[in-house]
Write a protein that holds these residues in place. Structure first.
Motif, PDB file in Angstrom:
ATOM      1  N   ILE A  84      -8.906  -7.790  -7.672  1.00 34.21           N
ATOM      2  CA  ILE A  84      -7.700  -6.956  -7.726  1.00 34.21           C
ATOM      3  C   ILE A  84      -8.061  -5.527  -8.091  1.00 34.21           C
ATOM      4  O   ILE A  84      -7.580  -4.559  -7.481  1.00 34.21           O
ATOM      5  CB  ILE A  84      -6.688  -7.535  -8.729  1.00 34.21           C
ATOM      6  CG1 ILE A  84      -6.134  -8.864  -8.213  1.00 34.21           C
ATOM      7  CG2 ILE A  84      -5.552  -6.553  -8.977  1.00 34.21           C
ATOM      8  CD1 ILE A  84      -5.202  -9.546  -9.191  1.00 34.21           C
ATOM      9  N   GLU A  85      -8.917  -5.371  -9.101  1.00 31.87           N
ATOM     10  CA  GLU A  85      -9.320  -4.030  -9.517  1.00 31.87           C
ATOM     11  C   GLU A  85     -10.048  -3.301  -8.391  1.00 31.87           C
ATOM     12  O   GLU A  85      -9.830  -2.106  -8.164  1.00 31.87           O
ATOM     13  CB  GLU A  85     -10.223  -4.116 -10.750  1.00 31.87           C
ATOM     14  CG  GLU A  85      -9.541  -4.703 -11.970  1.00 31.87           C
ATOM     15  CD  GLU A  85      -8.322  -3.902 -12.387  1.00 31.87           C
ATOM     16  OE1 GLU A  85      -8.384  -2.652 -12.335  1.00 31.87           O
ATOM     17  OE2 GLU A  85      -7.298  -4.516 -12.745  1.00 31.87           O
ATOM     18  N   ARG A  86     -10.909  -4.021  -7.675  1.00 31.46           N
ATOM     19  CA  ARG A  86     -11.617  -3.402  -6.558  1.00 31.46           C
ATOM     20  C   ARG A  86     -10.650  -3.008  -5.446  1.00 31.46           C
ATOM     21  O   ARG A  86     -10.746  -1.904  -4.892  1.00 31.46           O
ATOM     22  CB  ARG A  86     -12.677  -4.361  -6.019  1.00 31.46           C
ATOM     23  CG  ARG A  86     -13.462  -3.798  -4.837  1.00 31.46           C
ATOM     24  CD  ARG A  86     -14.575  -4.727  -4.424  1.00 31.46           C
ATOM     25  NE  ARG A  86     -14.059  -6.029  -3.996  1.00 31.46           N
ATOM     26  CZ  ARG A  86     -14.838  -7.037  -3.641  1.00 31.46           C
ATOM     27  NH1 ARG A  86     -16.155  -6.921  -3.688  1.00 31.46           N
ATOM     28  NH2 ARG A  86     -14.305  -8.194  -3.258  1.00 31.46           N
ATOM     29  N   ALA A  87      -9.713  -3.887  -5.117  1.00 32.12           N
ATOM     30  CA  ALA A  87      -8.751  -3.580  -4.059  1.00 32.12           C
ATOM     31  C   ALA A  87      -7.851  -2.410  -4.455  1.00 32.12           C
ATOM     32  O   ALA A  87      -7.481  -1.592  -3.609  1.00 32.12           O
ATOM     33  CB  ALA A  87      -7.905  -4.819  -3.757  1.00 32.12           C
ATOM     34  N   ARG A  88      -7.508  -2.313  -5.749  1.00 29.26           N
ATOM     35  CA  ARG A  88      -6.707  -1.180  -6.204  1.00 29.26           C
ATOM     36  C   ARG A  88      -7.469   0.129  -6.003  1.00 29.26           C
ATOM     37  O   ARG A  88      -6.910   1.126  -5.529  1.00 29.26           O
ATOM     38  CB  ARG A  88      -6.339  -1.346  -7.670  1.00 29.26           C
ATOM     39  CG  ARG A  88      -5.489  -0.179  -8.199  1.00 29.26           C
ATOM     40  CD  ARG A  88      -5.286  -0.256  -9.689  1.00 29.26           C
ATOM     41  NE  ARG A  88      -4.388  -1.335 -10.061  1.00 29.26           N
ATOM     42  CZ  ARG A  88      -4.739  -2.392 -10.771  1.00 29.26           C
ATOM     43  NH1 ARG A  88      -6.001  -2.511 -11.185  1.00 29.26           N
ATOM     44  NH2 ARG A  88      -3.869  -3.325 -11.073  1.00 29.26           N
ATOM     45  N   GLN A  90      -9.898   0.692  -3.814  1.00 30.85           N
ATOM     46  CA  GLN A  90     -10.017   0.963  -2.380  1.00 30.85           C
ATOM     47  C   GLN A  90      -8.720   1.515  -1.812  1.00 30.85           C
ATOM     48  O   GLN A  90      -8.737   2.390  -0.934  1.00 30.85           O
ATOM     49  CB  GLN A  90     -10.440  -0.320  -1.656  1.00 30.85           C
ATOM     50  CG  GLN A  90     -11.866  -0.744  -1.971  1.00 30.85           C
ATOM     51  CD  GLN A  90     -12.203  -2.112  -1.420  1.00 30.85           C
ATOM     52  OE1 GLN A  90     -11.320  -2.927  -1.164  1.00 30.85           O
ATOM     53  NE2 GLN A  90     -13.486  -2.388  -1.244  1.00 30.85           N
ATOM     54  N   TYR A  91      -7.598   1.002  -2.305  1.00 35.16           N
ATOM     55  CA  TYR A  91      -6.313   1.551  -1.860  1.00 35.16           C
ATOM     56  C   TYR A  91      -6.158   3.005  -2.296  1.00 35.16           C
ATOM     57  O   TYR A  91      -5.706   3.863  -1.526  1.00 35.16           O
ATOM     58  CB  TYR A  91      -5.168   0.715  -2.413  1.00 35.16           C
ATOM     59  CG  TYR A  91      -3.831   1.419  -2.345  1.00 35.16           C
ATOM     60  CD1 TYR A  91      -3.245   1.727  -1.119  1.00 35.16           C
ATOM     61  CD2 TYR A  91      -3.178   1.815  -3.513  1.00 35.16           C
ATOM     62  CE1 TYR A  91      -2.032   2.394  -1.051  1.00 35.16           C
ATOM     63  CE2 TYR A  91      -1.964   2.476  -3.454  1.00 35.16           C
ATOM     64  CZ  TYR A  91      -1.395   2.764  -2.227  1.00 35.16           C
ATOM     65  OH  TYR A  91      -0.204   3.432  -2.159  1.00 35.16           O
ATOM     66  N   LEU A 154      -2.877  -1.033   0.962  1.00 38.28           N
ATOM     67  CA  LEU A 154      -1.930  -1.508  -0.047  1.00 38.28           C
ATOM     68  C   LEU A 154      -1.642  -2.999   0.144  1.00 38.28           C
ATOM     69  O   LEU A 154      -1.571  -3.768  -0.828  1.00 38.28           O
ATOM     70  CB  LEU A 154      -0.637  -0.712   0.028  1.00 38.28           C
ATOM     71  CG  LEU A 154       0.482  -1.126  -0.943  1.00 38.28           C
ATOM     72  CD1 LEU A 154       0.006  -1.013  -2.385  1.00 38.28           C
ATOM     73  CD2 LEU A 154       1.739  -0.306  -0.716  1.00 38.28           C
ATOM     74  N   THR A 156      -3.669  -5.151   1.446  1.00 45.45           N
ATOM     75  CA  THR A 156      -4.871  -5.856   1.006  1.00 45.45           C
ATOM     76  C   THR A 156      -4.885  -5.989  -0.510  1.00 45.45           C
ATOM     77  O   THR A 156      -5.273  -7.040  -1.056  1.00 45.45           O
ATOM     78  CB  THR A 156      -6.126  -5.113   1.477  1.00 45.45           C
ATOM     79  OG1 THR A 156      -6.116  -5.030   2.906  1.00 45.45           O
ATOM     80  CG2 THR A 156      -7.390  -5.833   1.033  1.00 45.45           C
ATOM     81  N   TYR A 157      -4.455  -4.943  -1.198  1.00 51.99           N
ATOM     82  CA  TYR A 157      -4.349  -5.019  -2.655  1.00 51.99           C
ATOM     83  C   TYR A 157      -3.334  -6.089  -3.073  1.00 51.99           C
ATOM     84  O   TYR A 157      -3.613  -6.921  -3.947  1.00 51.99           O
ATOM     85  CB  TYR A 157      -3.937  -3.654  -3.215  1.00 51.99           C
ATOM     86  CG  TYR A 157      -3.432  -3.700  -4.636  1.00 51.99           C
ATOM     87  CD1 TYR A 157      -4.291  -3.952  -5.697  1.00 51.99           C
ATOM     88  CD2 TYR A 157      -2.078  -3.507  -4.910  1.00 51.99           C
ATOM     89  CE1 TYR A 157      -3.816  -4.004  -6.997  1.00 51.99           C
ATOM     90  CE2 TYR A 157      -1.599  -3.555  -6.197  1.00 51.99           C
ATOM     91  CZ  TYR A 157      -2.468  -3.803  -7.242  1.00 51.99           C
ATOM     92  OH  TYR A 157      -1.989  -3.871  -8.526  1.00 51.99           O
ATOM     93  N   GLN A 158      -2.168  -6.096  -2.415  1.00 54.14           N
ATOM     94  CA  GLN A 158      -1.154  -7.100  -2.734  1.00 54.14           C
ATOM     95  C   GLN A 158      -1.648  -8.509  -2.402  1.00 54.14           C
ATOM     96  O   GLN A 158      -1.318  -9.474  -3.097  1.00 54.14           O
ATOM     97  CB  GLN A 158       0.141  -6.801  -1.964  1.00 54.14           C
ATOM     98  CG  GLN A 158       0.849  -5.534  -2.404  1.00 54.14           C
ATOM     99  CD  GLN A 158       1.362  -5.624  -3.831  1.00 54.14           C
ATOM    100  OE1 GLN A 158       1.541  -6.704  -4.384  1.00 54.14           O
ATOM    101  NE2 GLN A 158       1.598  -4.476  -4.448  1.00 54.14           N
ATOM    102  N   ASN A 160      -4.688  -9.555  -2.763  1.00 50.73           N
ATOM    103  CA  ASN A 160      -5.531  -9.969  -3.885  1.00 50.73           C
ATOM    104  C   ASN A 160      -4.701 -10.328  -5.108  1.00 50.73           C
ATOM    105  O   ASN A 160      -5.068 -11.236  -5.866  1.00 50.73           O
ATOM    106  CB  ASN A 160      -6.529  -8.859  -4.222  1.00 50.73           C
ATOM    107  CG  ASN A 160      -7.708  -8.829  -3.282  1.00 50.73           C
ATOM    108  OD1 ASN A 160      -8.658  -9.579  -3.436  1.00 50.73           O
ATOM    109  ND2 ASN A 160      -7.649  -7.968  -2.275  1.00 50.73           N
TER     110      ASN A 160
END
Length: 468
Positions: A84-88, A90-91, A154, A156-158, A160
């Motif tokens: 989640i932290e990584r996807a945040r 990247q977003y 975004l 992708t973040y959601q 995760n």
């Protein structure tokens, strides 16, 4: 002049993102019946599963502590949080591309011009000092390319976030099932140990009876075979208990304290969910795994918009404003202002079909994600339907098995008494004992199945995420 340059980014943002070429997102219809036709008896919990915190659903305080230990130490859950932290991040990186990146630069240069290249016969020293504030290669997002890439990031973040919820739900159910499996195998081990003790006593009596000629060699051999079979069961269940403990420790991510380990299956380790006669399948749309699949679909939808935007011209701006002077002392004097403005346009003319292929791939990816989303709903529907179908007959099966145990116990005691009185052979007593033993083992299996069914139904309906 500096203020005029700084106004450019604001105007650029207002002009950008005028058109969004992504298709309007429409959630696909759920490819399952509207309601479940099967239902179980009304349970003790009336709220929806997703609204029931796991510490309210699980009743045994030892099991609740094991779940808390698992949520704090399980490595899969820890990786999900880090994803989640990584996807945040990247977003945030992708979304930042929609805005101008302002930067300041200060330059100082000294150049010597030889006499042969200068306007005079003497060598010349040229000095230059400058300070500038501006942005470089900012793309005006007229066709929504950057906006759609940001929307995909975004989603992708959601995805995760929902995956983390789904992992926790599965983990809570899995550790509860592992804890109950350990309880069942401990109970089976105790039963095997008690049975072995009883058979050993009978075998000892048979040996003494055989020594005085009161028991045949066949009865003695049969009694010995029963003892050896019980020894095999004892070793098997001892091994199972250790493997169960290893599995539980792995799930928990740490050694589970001995005082939290069960010796037998509790009468009610988990609540029984209420299942009304008409249970809407729309409940599935709130399951984290289904929501995660939908987020992937939304990302694929946004990718189509980004792929379509590649067919249109792209405009980038580079601008800077500041001051320049031949000496540091005169850098901020009146008349030292300097600025630059470099717009550029890129018009796609021929790229050997790359843009068309990219758009086709984006469209195919969306169709794939639609299928994955629909499959996620179908899997969720089956999980609930299977749990309800099993629930419908469990009480009846448990009642019948309990009566079978009682009848087998009575039959065994009568056969044992007849054997002691010399009326029947030891073989009849042994057959009755094995039937009684098997019935008790099957009762433990059914009790474990009943408790696991409660957990599986809770999990299938999306319960196990909230702890408050």
């Amino acid at each position: 002049m500096m203020r005029n340059i700084l106004v450019v980014p604001g105007l650029a943002i207002l002009l950008s993102a005028c058109i969004n070429l992504a298709p309007d997102y429409v959630r696909p219809a759920a490819p399952v019946p509207a309601v479940w036709s099967q239902s179980s008896k009304q349970g003790t919990v009336q709220d929806g599963a997703d609204a029931i915190a796991w510490h309210r659903f699980f009743m045994d305080p030892r099991l609740r502590e094991v779940i808390e230990l698992t949520l704090a130490n399980n490595r899969d859950l820890r990786v999900a949080v880090l994803n989640i932290e990584r996807a945040r991040g990247q977003y945030q990186i992708q979304d930042a591309a929609r805005y101008p990146a302002l930067g300041a630069a200060a330059d100082s240069s000294v150049r010597r011009m030889p006499a042969s290249q200068g306007a005079s016969d003497d060598a010349a020293i040229a000095r230059s000092q400058s300070v500038q504030l501006g942005f470089n290669a900012y793309e005006l997002d007229f066709f929504g390319r950057l906006k759609n890439l940001s929307a995909a990031a975004l989603a992708t973040y959601q995805f995760n976030v929902e995956t983390r919820r789904s992992i926790q739900i599965s983990l809570v159910a899995e550790v509860a099932s592992a804890w109950l499996t350990l309880a069942a195998d401990n109970e089976r081990l105790l039963l095997a140990r008690d049975t072995l003790k009883s058979l050993q006593i009978s075998y000892d009596l048979s040996q003494r009876s055989h020594a005085i000629g009161a028991t045949s060699g066949l009865d003695l051999s049969t009694a010995q075979a029963s003892v050896e079979a019980a020894q095999v069961d004892l070793g098997d269940f001892s091994s199972r208990v250790q493997r169960d403990l290893n599995a539980l420790n792995l799930l928990a991510g740490a050694g589970v304290p001995m005082h939290l380990l069960p010796d037998a299956i509790p009468q009610a380790s988990a609540a029984l969910l209420a299942t009304p006669a008409e249970l809407s399948s729309e409940l599935l749309l709130g399951r984290p795994d289904v929501l995660a699949a939908e987020q992937t679909l939304m990302a694929a939808n946004a990718d189509i918009g980004a792929a379509r935007a590649a067919f249109f011209p792209s405009i980038t701006l580079t601008a800077a404003g500041g001051a320049a002077s031949s000496s540091l002392a005169g850098l901020f004097k009146p008349g030292s202002g300097a600025w630059s403005f470099l717009p550029s346009i890129n018009i796609p003319i021929f790229n050997a079909g790359r843009n068309r292929a990219s758009l086709d791939v984006a469209k195919v990816n969306k169709e794939i994600e639609i299928a994955n989303y629909e499959k996620a709903i179908q899997i969720a529907f089956r999980e609930v339907a299977d749990a309800l179908a099993e629930r419908a007959t469990l009480d009846q099966r448990l009642g019948a098995q309990q009566r079978l145990v009682e009848a087998s116990d009575k039959s065994y005691r009568l056969s044992e008494a007849r054997y002691r009185s010399g009326i029947d052979s030891y073989l009849n007593s042994l057959v009755a004992e094995r039937s009684w033993y098997g019935a008790r083992q099957n009762l433990i299996t059914l009790r474990l199945l009943e408790q696991n069914n409660r957990i599986n139904l809770y999990k299938a309906m999306g319960g196990g995420w909230s702890s408050s």
